[in-house]
Write an enzyme that holds these catalytic residues in place. Structure first.
Site, PDB file in Angstrom:
ATOM      1  N   LYS A   9     -19.053  44.609   4.802  1.00 45.60           N
ATOM      2  CA  LYS A   9     -18.136  45.677   4.093  1.00 45.60           C
ATOM      3  C   LYS A   9     -16.838  45.917   4.373  1.00 45.60           C
ATOM      4  O   LYS A   9     -16.698  45.607   5.762  1.00 45.60           O
ATOM      5  CB  LYS A   9     -19.045  47.112   3.883  1.00 45.60           C
ATOM      6  CG  LYS A   9     -18.745  47.900   5.260  1.00 45.60           C
ATOM      7  CD  LYS A   9     -19.554  49.245   4.948  1.00 45.60           C
ATOM      8  CE  LYS A   9     -19.565  50.017   6.167  1.00 45.60           C
ATOM      9  NZ  LYS A   9     -20.045  51.399   6.121  1.00 45.60           N
ATOM     10  N   SER A  25     -12.305  42.439 -12.055  1.00 45.12           N
ATOM     11  CA  SER A  25     -12.667  42.066 -10.830  1.00 45.12           C
ATOM     12  C   SER A  25     -11.950  42.826  -9.812  1.00 45.12           C
ATOM     13  O   SER A  25     -11.235  44.040 -10.365  1.00 45.12           O
ATOM     14  CB  SER A  25     -12.092  40.614 -10.635  1.00 45.12           C
ATOM     15  OG  SER A  25     -10.615  40.386 -10.773  1.00 45.12           O
ATOM     16  N   TYR A  58     -16.624  41.569  -9.102  1.00 49.52           N
ATOM     17  CA  TYR A  58     -16.429  40.531  -8.285  1.00 49.52           C
ATOM     18  C   TYR A  58     -15.160  40.075  -7.648  1.00 49.52           C
ATOM     19  O   TYR A  58     -14.311  40.550  -8.059  1.00 49.52           O
ATOM     20  CB  TYR A  58     -17.183  38.989  -9.375  1.00 49.52           C
ATOM     21  CG  TYR A  58     -15.938  38.731 -10.422  1.00 49.52           C
ATOM     22  CD1 TYR A  58     -14.905  38.004 -10.249  1.00 49.52           C
ATOM     23  CD2 TYR A  58     -16.159  39.424 -11.527  1.00 49.52           C
ATOM     24  CE1 TYR A  58     -14.127  37.652 -11.288  1.00 49.52           C
ATOM     25  CE2 TYR A  58     -15.233  39.155 -12.428  1.00 49.52           C
ATOM     26  CZ  TYR A  58     -14.347  38.444 -12.517  1.00 49.52           C
ATOM     27  OH  TYR A  58     -13.226  38.105 -13.559  1.00 49.52           O
TER      28      TYR A  58
END
Length: 116
Positions: A9, A25, A58
């Protein structure tokens, strides 16, 4: 048995741009994507600390230093300056999960990695 676990992360990144007129995205600066072991087109979850929004999108790797830009419909979920957590997951064997250590990238207000 396989389980889904946090791979990595980027913690408390600052949104630098939100581009509604771009195919969906999140654009992440190359140095941050590399530090978090993220690859282009990988699915990630975004958690907006400012407003509580949680959504998936994404990765697109960007060339601007410190860039965190939400694109397309995701741009409606953030405002420039919001703090977000970008989370990637991996599927691993259950027996391997007990020793698993995810990569956690902490950043400052300019999205520069804070090295520990």
């Amino acid at each position: 048995m396989q389980i889904e676990i946090m791979q990595s992360k980027i913690h408390r990144a600052t949104v630098t741009d939100a581009n509604l007129n771009y195919t969906g995205s999140i654009t992440i600066a190359r140095e941050l994507a590399t530090a978090a072991s993220l690859v282009e087109f990988q699915k990630v979850d975004i958690v907006n600390i400012n407003n509580g929004e949680r959504f998936s999108t994404y990765v697109i790797v960007g060339d601007k230093k410190g860039e965190i830009c939400l694109n397309g419909a995701a741009a409606r979920k953030v405002a420039v300056g919001d703090l977000v957590i970008i989370i990637a997951y991996a599927t691993i064997d259950y027996k391997d999960a007990k020793g698993w250590q995810p990569t956690i990238v902490h950043v400052n207000g300019e999205n520069n990695e804070i090295l520990k």
